[in-house]
Design a protein around this motif. Structure first.
Motif, PDB file in Angstrom:
ATOM      1  N   TYR A  75      50.119  -5.168  44.116  1.00  0.00           N
ATOM      2  CA  TYR A  75      50.449  -6.550  43.803  1.00  0.00           C
ATOM      3  C   TYR A  75      50.436  -7.422  45.052  1.00  0.00           C
ATOM      4  O   TYR A  75      50.949  -7.029  46.100  1.00  0.00           O
ATOM      5  N   ALA A  76      49.886  -8.611  44.901  1.00  0.00           N
ATOM      6  CA  ALA A  76      49.811  -9.558  46.012  1.00  0.00           C
ATOM      7  C   ALA A  76      51.179 -10.186  46.264  1.00  0.00           C
ATOM      8  O   ALA A  76      51.856 -10.596  45.325  1.00  0.00           O
ATOM      9  N   PRO A  77      51.573 -10.283  47.532  1.00  0.00           N
ATOM     10  CA  PRO A  77      52.850 -10.921  47.847  1.00  0.00           C
ATOM     11  C   PRO A  77      52.752 -12.447  47.903  1.00  0.00           C
ATOM     12  O   PRO A  77      53.770 -13.132  47.840  1.00  0.00           O
ATOM     13  N   ILE A  78      51.525 -12.961  48.044  1.00  0.00           N
ATOM     14  CA  ILE A  78      51.340 -14.404  48.205  1.00  0.00           C
ATOM     15  C   ILE A  78      50.062 -14.866  47.498  1.00  0.00           C
ATOM     16  O   ILE A  78      49.207 -14.057  47.170  1.00  0.00           O
ATOM     17  N   GLY A 135      50.109 -16.637  61.876  1.00  0.00           N
ATOM     18  CA  GLY A 135      49.042 -17.612  62.019  1.00  0.00           C
ATOM     19  C   GLY A 135      48.299 -17.904  60.729  1.00  0.00           C
ATOM     20  O   GLY A 135      47.095 -18.115  60.740  1.00  0.00           O
ATOM     21  N   GLY A 136      49.003 -17.885  59.609  1.00  0.00           N
ATOM     22  CA  GLY A 136      48.383 -18.179  58.322  1.00  0.00           C
ATOM     23  C   GLY A 136      47.637 -17.015  57.695  1.00  0.00           C
ATOM     24  O   GLY A 136      47.047 -17.148  56.625  1.00  0.00           O
ATOM     25  N   ILE A 137      47.670 -15.842  58.342  1.00  0.00           N
ATOM     26  CA  ILE A 137      47.017 -14.640  57.813  1.00  0.00           C
ATOM     27  C   ILE A 137      48.100 -13.630  57.450  1.00  0.00           C
ATOM     28  O   ILE A 137      48.942 -13.272  58.269  1.00  0.00           O
ATOM     29  N   ALA A 148      46.599 -17.271  53.824  1.00  0.00           N
ATOM     30  CA  ALA A 148      47.668 -17.864  53.027  1.00  0.00           C
ATOM     31  C   ALA A 148      47.404 -19.339  52.763  1.00  0.00           C
ATOM     32  O   ALA A 148      46.808 -20.034  53.595  1.00  0.00           O
ATOM     33  N   GLU A 149      47.867 -19.793  51.612  1.00  0.00           N
ATOM     34  CA  GLU A 149      47.808 -21.218  51.324  1.00  0.00           C
ATOM     35  C   GLU A 149      48.772 -21.937  52.268  1.00  0.00           C
ATOM     36  O   GLU A 149      49.793 -21.368  52.678  1.00  0.00           O
ATOM     37  N   PRO A 150      48.472 -23.196  52.630  1.00  0.00           N
ATOM     38  CA  PRO A 150      49.351 -23.939  53.537  1.00  0.00           C
ATOM     39  C   PRO A 150      50.796 -23.963  53.027  1.00  0.00           C
ATOM     40  O   PRO A 150      51.036 -24.105  51.829  1.00  0.00           O
TER      41      PRO A 150
END
Length: 128
Positions: free
Chosen positions: A68-71, A19-21, A104-106
């Protein structure tokens, strides 16, 4: 969370996008390599993350490692319980040991990350 449903980065973070999270943590393998986790530094809610860039640190009796960020996205929640009890991550790295939740970004997907099977092959290769 079931590791079979997660995606993994080469740097041993796992990610689950719903759901975008995106919920982010570190793998069981990473926890085992670190041994006793004594400190975790997490970003602030509202901070922006960028795929492949550090968003925090995890410290054990053996080493300090970047997280580290995955997104790309915005941190909407951090697991504050880990700040008081960093050892909690070792007890349940795929559940109560999650690190951050990122909006998350669209159009974001986790397709650039490895499946559990691919990740397990990477670990096997690293151990040789």
């Amino acid at each position: 969370m079931d590791p079979k449903n997660l995606r993994f980065a080469k740097t041993h973070e796992w990610a689950s996008l719903e759901g975008g999270i995106c919920t982010v943590g570190i793998s069981q393998f990473a926890v085992e390599q670190l041994t006793d986790v004594v400190y975790i530094e997490l970003p602030e809610v509202g901070d922006h993350t960028f795929a492949g860039e550090s968003f925090g640190e995890i410290e054990s009796v053996k080493a300090v490692s970047d997280l580290y960020a995955p997104i790309n996205g915005e941190v909407i929640e951090i697991n504050e319980k880990l700040l008081d009890d960093p050892g909690r991550i070792a007890q349940d790295p795929y559940g109560k040991g999650w690190l951050v939740k990122i909006r998350a970004e669209p159009g974001t997907s986790l397709d650039h990350l490895m499946t559990l099977e691919q990740y397990q092959k990477q670990i096997a290769a690293e151990e040789h």
